[in-house]
Design a protein around this motif. Structure first.
Motif, PDB file in Angstrom:
ATOM      1  N   PRO C 446       0.703  -1.229   0.133  1.00  0.00           N
ATOM      2  CA  PRO C 446      -0.101   0.107  -0.036  1.00  0.00           C
ATOM      3  C   PRO C 446       0.981   1.252  -0.145  1.00  0.00           C
ATOM      4  CG  PRO C 446      -0.033  -0.859   2.157  1.00  0.00           C
ATOM      5  CD  PRO C 446       0.780  -2.083   1.273  1.00  0.00           C
ATOM      6  N   SER C 450      -0.213   5.783   3.537  1.00  0.00           N
ATOM      7  CA  SER C 450      -1.713   5.785   3.186  1.00  0.00           C
ATOM      8  C   SER C 450      -2.705   5.889   4.579  1.00  0.00           C
ATOM      9  CB  SER C 450      -1.995   4.700   2.251  1.00  0.00           C
ATOM     10  OG  SER C 450      -3.610   4.406   2.360  1.00  0.00           O
ATOM     11  N   PRO C 451      -3.729   6.775   4.910  1.00  0.00           N
ATOM     12  CA  PRO C 451      -4.202   6.733   6.014  1.00  0.00           C
ATOM     13  C   PRO C 451      -5.637   5.728   5.804  1.00  0.00           C
ATOM     14  CG  PRO C 451      -4.855   8.699   4.831  1.00  0.00           C
ATOM     15  CD  PRO C 451      -3.864   8.146   3.936  1.00  0.00           C
ATOM     16  N   GLU C 452      -5.878   5.387   4.545  1.00  0.00           N
ATOM     17  CA  GLU C 452      -6.950   4.600   4.102  1.00  0.00           C
ATOM     18  C   GLU C 452      -6.677   3.209   3.935  1.00  0.00           C
ATOM     19  OE1 GLU C 452     -10.389   5.226   4.056  1.00  0.00           O
ATOM     20  OE2 GLU C 452      -9.919   6.770   4.998  1.00  0.00           O
ATOM     21  N   MET C 453      -7.552   2.284   4.262  1.00  0.00           N
ATOM     22  CA  MET C 453      -7.346   0.826   3.932  1.00  0.00           C
ATOM     23  C   MET C 453      -7.968   0.715   2.491  1.00  0.00           C
ATOM     24  SD  MET C 453      -8.909  -2.207   5.906  1.00  0.00           S
ATOM     25  CE  MET C 453     -10.458  -2.837   4.993  1.00  0.00           C
ATOM     26  N   PRO C 454      -7.023   0.172   1.649  1.00  0.00           N
ATOM     27  CA  PRO C 454      -7.303   0.103   0.190  1.00  0.00           C
ATOM     28  C   PRO C 454      -8.717  -0.605   0.227  1.00  0.00           C
ATOM     29  CG  PRO C 454      -5.530  -1.080   0.524  1.00  0.00           C
ATOM     30  CD  PRO C 454      -5.735  -0.594   1.786  1.00  0.00           C
ATOM     31  N   HIS C 455      -9.573  -0.226  -0.750  1.00  0.00           N
ATOM     32  CA  HIS C 455     -10.827  -1.075  -0.840  1.00  0.00           C
ATOM     33  C   HIS C 455     -10.456  -2.334  -1.689  1.00  0.00           C
ATOM     34  CE1 HIS C 455     -13.333   1.351   1.664  1.00  0.00           C
ATOM     35  NE2 HIS C 455     -12.340   2.441   1.123  1.00  0.00           N
ATOM     36  N   THR C 456     -11.190  -3.486  -1.507  1.00  0.00           N
ATOM     37  CA  THR C 456     -10.960  -4.560  -2.252  1.00  0.00           C
ATOM     38  C   THR C 456     -11.573  -4.102  -3.888  1.00  0.00           C
ATOM     39  OG1 THR C 456     -11.726  -5.596  -0.353  1.00  0.00           O
ATOM     40  CG2 THR C 456     -11.558  -6.979  -2.669  1.00  0.00           C
TER      41      THR C 456
END
Lengths: 470, 463, 470, 463
Positions: C446, C450-456
């Motif tokens: 990632p 990145s503060p966001e979890m990548p969306h599937t």
């Protein structure tokens, strides 16, 4: 100008550090041969890890259940002698799994200690008595330190022959065929079909096409399922001749010949027109029949394939990494098509390699493949097992996959490389890989205001290539 | 009749064929006698027109016709581009029965709009084909209206297949350029050494093998017609100081048109082989100096020629032994019938025959000069006879186009593609070496020994 | 969740501008069928260009000599009627080349003028009289405006049947097999072998495997060399049944059935387990024999191949461009493996397509393949002819090559897609192409901070993929 | 005896197995009973050591042994790297009989030099194997000398296969890190939220599924041991404020060592499933706050957990119907025997059994808590019995490692790889959804219906 350059000297890589081995261990090859016998079971005499590594790699390549056992030596047993473990393992396997053939393969660990395993096995066999049941106990002399997969495979076949082969009444129109480790299940199917096309029958030993060909069994067995049957093993001498495919099968074939008085023929390779023709000539002679129409048609198709393929292949540079007999097959088809082989890497100094028409032949690793080919000015194609993908990428060349292991592919046991049809498929594979690769390195215009004409030598990678701009 | 309306294009006084004709013959036009039903080969006028214009890489080329005209045919040429690949897209109105019944103009109008919207090309070429020509679609009107609507050239190419041969189509394409394209744009600057190359289509990069030669001499290729051309470059052709018609059969009318309308001198030449290439460079140097370029261009050209010819001699070395004395059957067309003869002889090969069936009288004469014997000049050779010649070993190798290849290959003789479908560039000095290398590789290819070896069930088989 | 989504509606591309056609002209297909008859010769009634384009494309695909002639209409003949040219061409061919079958194919040019060619041919035939010799004159009704290769192919077969088929004494254990245009030479070889494995014999019409299979002939002939023989054509009715492979062969099969009173069976596809099973069941019934061991083994191997391949294939998205019956075959194997088919493009609205389990089915071009797949969110694999490589590259997906044309490959006629073995090979091809492609788009970490979890959903292209980082 | 010398490593008071033992049992060490000849499976100590250290991506990992140890084994793990791929190269001394006779130290010395020259790695790990251990090669001495010569760490990993199981090798690797690596470097800066993850090997990117969670909380992964680690990061582990042992069996000694030597608190946890992941985040937040991090970390962690758990619920929707009530046979090891049970139950599935043959007593207890019945806890299941269970439909799907896959597949039942050879990452919240998706895809795969359909020659066949 001829791509068939002068015979090579076989070089040994001089590195102390092997980088990305091409070689796997001989006991792994022995295991594979033993698994190609119906109800076969290999047993590694060593640490559990020796078995686990071979098992995992075989599973990754074949995607089949791999029965493979270990004597599970610890440090103490290794130092003091592992005979107790060996006996215990044999007893457990013979009584629980009841294999048809139990092949005992020493590992580097036991080789280092120089146990007299032959003597041990005799004693164990006596002690086990009836517990051994019908299990044939085979001693596989495939030292970890010499050669790789094909040597271990051949040693297992020698071990089996040593135990079971004896003179039997001759059987007309039947061949005992000792198949090399470089043949796939598809190659063996094709070989059997070809033999049967002459109204001959055959016993294949080993018969990978019966066991590791990918089929879904109806029940679960702790031993190999399919392959050369026990009855066929007993009847190895009931034939009119012994045919061995691959130079590495010469030794077991000669042993079988000596034991059974059958005449022995060794065909070095079934890849390439000449090799295929030799097989057909042999079968014609054995059967007294001329080749049937289908085979004639296949030969004609092969000629057309060679012609169609040579446009893309001629003058192209192919680097090859494979065990000796597979290397011979691949060098044959590549050079038959007019390719040059600047570098070939193999695992051991096998007989006959010195005559292969390659520029450099190195007993080495996949790093040698990469670095020697770079030194030689690069290549247009790499032929080798799946780990050769790294070298291929570094060389900006496509990889045509052959050999062991193929860990990132399904169905590699169904790739056909032998016979008229297999040679044809390989010719197409070489031509198409080169064509596709060159299409990707698009034809490039010269530098806009370049005052110099680019020299052919500088753009060799593209200038020889078929370019598809339209 | 469209054929009659187009006839003036075939009256080509500068055409090499015509130069050798009487006036009466000339008026009959360059159009060759119609092909024989049941024994004909070769492309149609549409094919020829498309071949000539499609190398303009950034234009949209729309074929107005049923699927056979483009569906069987798109992206089948090896003209190379250094930029856009729009020219390689297969664009067609794919006319259906309904379009035929109701007329295809509306569909063509929409198709042009869709091409403009999707690709935003600097220009659109619209190729008329037989069916809409027969049913009366007026592509001139549609193109004129579309050009206005879309604010860019939309050029009708009126060369339906049935008006003539491929060569007729080449000419019609040339005429289209003269009528609609050349002179419609102006280059930012001009130089005293601006040139135009006509009928050089950059097949697998031929052009790129000779362009560095011009670059080295400071000669600017202002207007390539049409190999690797951008549309705007073609519009500049009228500002060239000299032009060369590379395939004299194909678009000599463009050379003549440039001369007649804008006074640009032109010559017919070839980049096939060393001598032809040197001659082309020499001629350009002379013409440009005559047009006002610095006089030292001539000396610089000679120096470059000397250098490159010496280099070619050196580079030929590895191939000489293989090629020396080998017998070649040449089955190609146009000026290749003699220029490649010369090339092969320069390589030390023996040309046992060349087909001059598509050559001009001038070309035939040159071929005869080179070969000394009439009997080595063939017309069309029936495939059976060609097969026999090769099978019997009268030739070691055949050079031809793709369609006759199987005669050679089925006779199990080496063959090299020297026509448009080839995969290798053979232009200029570099191309000469390329050709020598390819022939050498093919002649030495081990497959020939294999395909001639007896099968195990044949007499003479040895293991 | 099931990848077998609801049946699609067949959409027509609404573009006035076709971009990168998938379709070739029906007369080209007719020519191919006629060339698959021994000593066959197709004649296009049109301008020289109509013939030249088809000829060049056939040569590029098959790399074989393609006998194909033209009536060479000019503008005048087109307007005034080309009957003279037609007669002249037929006379020239019949007397010079003496084909066994001379197939006359109208083109768009003659279709537009609506000539009554059937009547013309009758008159010409009468006028030629003995000059026609043994040549069968076949009228192929394959209008340029309807369908593509497979429709032209079927029309040629219908034309041949119309001329030669008549009631004959039944012949036990013999099948007349009408083979679809979607089958390769390898498919036909396999089909014949399978039929013969039941001790049945067969006549294949057309028989591409006999003519355009790539073989080097010993002499030169101006007509096709190999394929269905004239004697076999005369004996089409001498069989116990008619078997047609491919929905587009239904019409010729029904005509043959009507003419000969033989029972007709149409098998839509031989690709996919179910289709193969249907063939075997049919052959078992016809022969009264059970399937021989080799076929049982092949089925078992196919099951294993399906299992091995599903790991890489399941849930993957496959975009397909092919003519209707080839499309059916490819959709079948792709969805059998658990792939989704977001977009399928074909050439004509053929019967039965509406039931295919694809999300969108478009009668369109290769631009539709690219744009519709992009709209649908991309794909992991493209299956189609060689010009689909552009769409595949734009979609960053590999291309598995099937169908016509294959202009940048040698040997495509030896690719096997039908039967247990062909289905197996296709399963492997799909799985391996996906695996290799995903291995190239390496597993990515990632974004560093990145503060966001990548969306599937955002990384679908990789997240479903087998990744080989080790 | 080397085994005796290494014994202290196996005396692991913090080991979950040991916590449940009497003192006498503890002294016997964690080393499991030796494997049964002829009925054994699994890797050796060398295997375990290499698995544990090889994920350090920029180091050279040299195997000192015969070809079997590396030739059959290299690049067979799916540990992912975001940078160097040196760790994937197969480096070995490939000992020959001569090396065995004359001793392999010199060859090892040269091999290290060649690795340093070719790859210039920040560190070299040298793995001892059985044969040179037996013949007495002193790799400690060679490594020490080489380290000095090459000016970088050259670390001996003394874990020849015959000293024990794979798990023993994991521990020996951990001990190696404590003895030779951790504490030998200092990070440029430290923060109050620096953590260390132990025995998380980034299999197919597992780590990258959880790292963004830490990033979101401002927790810094100072020292990954060893997934996607750079060598220097491992040397910093002693500056972490808290550490987590991800696979408690594997390297708990490192967690304990960090606590004992540097006072760093650690806990055992898992990223398998939603609950375990949330628990791991909570525990880290608590420990770090205890160590001095801002107290709001706990609230922020709870907020993140709430958000992610809600998101998981939403993302689970498409898979719920397929998975609900499906019966799973779980055949895996270590803490997965219970953590995956929990995960599957959270998906609405029924776990019909889990193998606890490699689990600690603590793990067995947790598994029993979840499954309520003892009979659902299996030891090793013989392949024949497993085949029967699957064939008879007692389970709809099996999750296990690669070696047992063929039992399921030959029984024609869905199977999913949950061990090291898998191709999909199942860690954290994202991994939970991934697992649900993969199971759903596999259960729905149309091949199962096909492989169960009768053949045409079998009863029940219908066309």
């Amino acid at each position: 100008m001829s791509p068939k350059t002068t015979p090579s000297r076989v070089e040994a890589s001089r590195k102390a550090l092997t980088i990305d081995p091409l070689k796997v261990s001989p006991p792994l090859g022995a295991a594979l041969a033993l698994l190609s016998v119906d109800r076969g079971m290999p047993l590694f005499h060593g640490s559990v890890g020796c078995t686990a590594f071979a098992l995992v790699l075989l599973v990754r390549h074949f995607r089949e259940a791999i029965p493979l056992q270990t004597t599970a030596l610890g440090e103490i047993e290794t130092i003091l002698g592992g005979t107790d473990n060996l006996e215990s393992a044999i007893r457990t396997i013979a009584t629980k799994s009841k294999p048809s053939v139990l092949g005992v393969c020493p590992t580097a660990l036991t080789d280092t200690r120089s146990e007299d395993m032959a003597a041990d096995l005799r004693l164990i066999s006596e002690r086990l008595g009836e517990d051994l049941g019908d299990t044939l106990l085979v001693h596989v002399q495939a030292p970890d330190f010499i050669g790789g997969l094909q040597e271990g495979w051949a040693a297992a076949v020698t071990g089996i022959i040593d135990v079971v082969a004896r003179p039997r009444p001759r059987r007309a129109d039947h061949l005992t065929v000792l198949t090399g480790a470089h043949l796939t299940a598809a190659d063996l199917d094709d070989l059997r079909d070809t033999i049967e096309a002459f109204d001959l029958t055959c016993t294949l030993l080993p018969d990978l096409s019966g066991s590791l060909d990918g089929h879904v069994p109806d029940n679960w067995r702790p031993v190999s399922l399919g392959g050369t049957s026990r009855a066929e093993l007993e009847a190895l001498g009931e034939a009119s001749a012994v045919l061995a495919i691959g130079e590495h099968m010469r030794a077991p074939a000669e042993l079988l010949g000596a034991r059974t008085s059958l005449p022995v023929t060794v065909l070095e390779t079934l890849t390439g027109l000449k090799g295929c023709d030799r097989l057909i000539a042999f079968l014609s002679e054995m059967s007294g029949r001329s080749a049937p129409p289908k085979l004639r048609r296949d030969r004609s198709r092969l000629l057309d394939a060679l012609i169609d393929s040579h446009f893309a292949a001629v003058g192209q540079r192919v680097a090859i990494a494979a065990e000796p007999d597979l290397l011979r097959a691949m060098v044959t088809i590549a050079t038959d098509l007019g390719c040059q082989v600047p570098v070939a890497v193999t695992t051991t100094r096998a007989p006959g390699l010195e005559t292969l028409p390659v520029d450099r032949l190195i007993v080495g690793d996949l790093d040698d493949l990469e670095t020697a080919t770079l030194e030689a000015g690069g290549c247009d194609l790499v032929i080798g097992p799946s780990p050769a993908i790294r070298a291929a990428k570094a060389l900006h060349a496509p990889l045509v996959r052959v050999g062991f292991p193929q860990v990132d592919r399904v169905g590699s046991q169904h790739d056909l490389f032998a016979g008229y049809r297999g040679t044809r498929q390989m010719a197409f594979a070489i031509a198409n890989a080169i064509t596709e690769s060159h299409a990707e390195h698009h034809l490039r215009p010269p530098h806009p205001m370049s005052p110099e004409m680019p020299h052919t030598s500088e753009v060799r990678h593209d200038s020889d290539a078929p370019v598809a701009a339209g | 009749m469209l054929t009659d309306r187009l006839a003036p294009v075939f009256e080509e006084p500068a055409c090499a064929t015509n130069r050798a004709k009487t006036d009466a013959q000339k008026r009959a036009g360059c159009k060759a006698k119609g092909p024989t039903p049941g024994a004909a080969a070769g492309g149609c006028a549409f094919d020829g027109a498309k071949i000539s214009l499609q190398p303009i890489v950034d234009a949209a080329h729309i074929v107005h016709g049923p699927i056979a005209c483009e569906g069987n045919n798109w992206d089948n040429r090896h003209s190379a581009s250094s930029g856009s690949d729009l020219y390689r897209r297969g664009l067609t109105t794919d006319l259906t029965e309904l379009d035929v019944i109701h007329g295809g103009e509306k569909k063509l109008w929409k198709a042009i709009r869709q091409a403009v919207e999707k690709f935003d090309p600097p220009a659109v070429f619209v190729y008329q084909t037989c069916v809409p020509s027969l049913t009366g679609d007026d592509i001139h009107a549609v193109c004129a209206a579309a050009a206005e609507r879309h604010g860019r050239p939309v050029i009708p190419v009126e060369a339906p297949g049935f008006v003539g041969t491929k060569n007729a189509g080449n000419r019609l394409a040339g005429q289209t350029l003269l009528d609609h394209v050349i002179g419609t744009g102006e280059p930012e600057t001009t130089t005293p050494t601006d040139i135009c190359l006509i009928a050089e289509f950059n097949i697998v990069g031929d052009l790129w093998q000779v362009k560095p030669l011009f670059d080295a001499l400071g000669i600017r290729l202002l207007s390539p017609i049409t190999g690797d051309a951008r549309y705007h470059e073609v519009t500049y052709a009228h500002r060239a100081k000299a032009s060369m018609v590379v395939c004299s059969q194909a678009m000599v009318n463009v050379g003549r048109g440039l001369q007649e309308r804008w006074g640009i001198p032109y010559f017919e030449g070839s980049f096939n082989g060393v001598r032809a290439t040197s001659e082309a460079l020499r001629t350009f140097a002379r013409l440009l100096v005559e047009q006002g370029a610095d006089a030292d261009l001539i000396d610089r050209a000679e120096a470059l020629i000397a250098e490159k010819e010496a280099e070619v001699q050196r580079q030929m070395e590895p191939y000489r032994a293989t090629l020396e004395g080998k017998k070649v059957l040449l089955y190609t067309g146009g000026n290749k019938a003699w220029s490649i003869v010369q090339t092969l002889q320069d390589m030390g090969m023996e040309v046992i025959g060349t087909s001059v069936r598509k050559s001009t009288d001038h070309g035939k004469a040159r071929a005869k000069d080179l070969l000394h014997e009439d009997k080595k000049l063939f017309g069309a050779i029936p495939a059976g006879e060609m097969f026999r010649m090769l099978k019997d070993g009268e030739a070691d190798i055949m050079l031809s186009g793709g369609r006759s290849q199987f005669v050679a290959l089925n006779a199990r003789r080496p063959w090299l593609d020297t026509n448009q479908e080839r995969h290798h560039a053979y232009a200029g000095y570099e191309g000469f070496i390329n050709l020598a290398k390819r022939m050498s590789l093919t002649l030495n290819a081990p497959i020939w020994e294999q395909v001639h070896s007896p099968a195990p069930w044949e007499e003479g088989y040895t293991a």
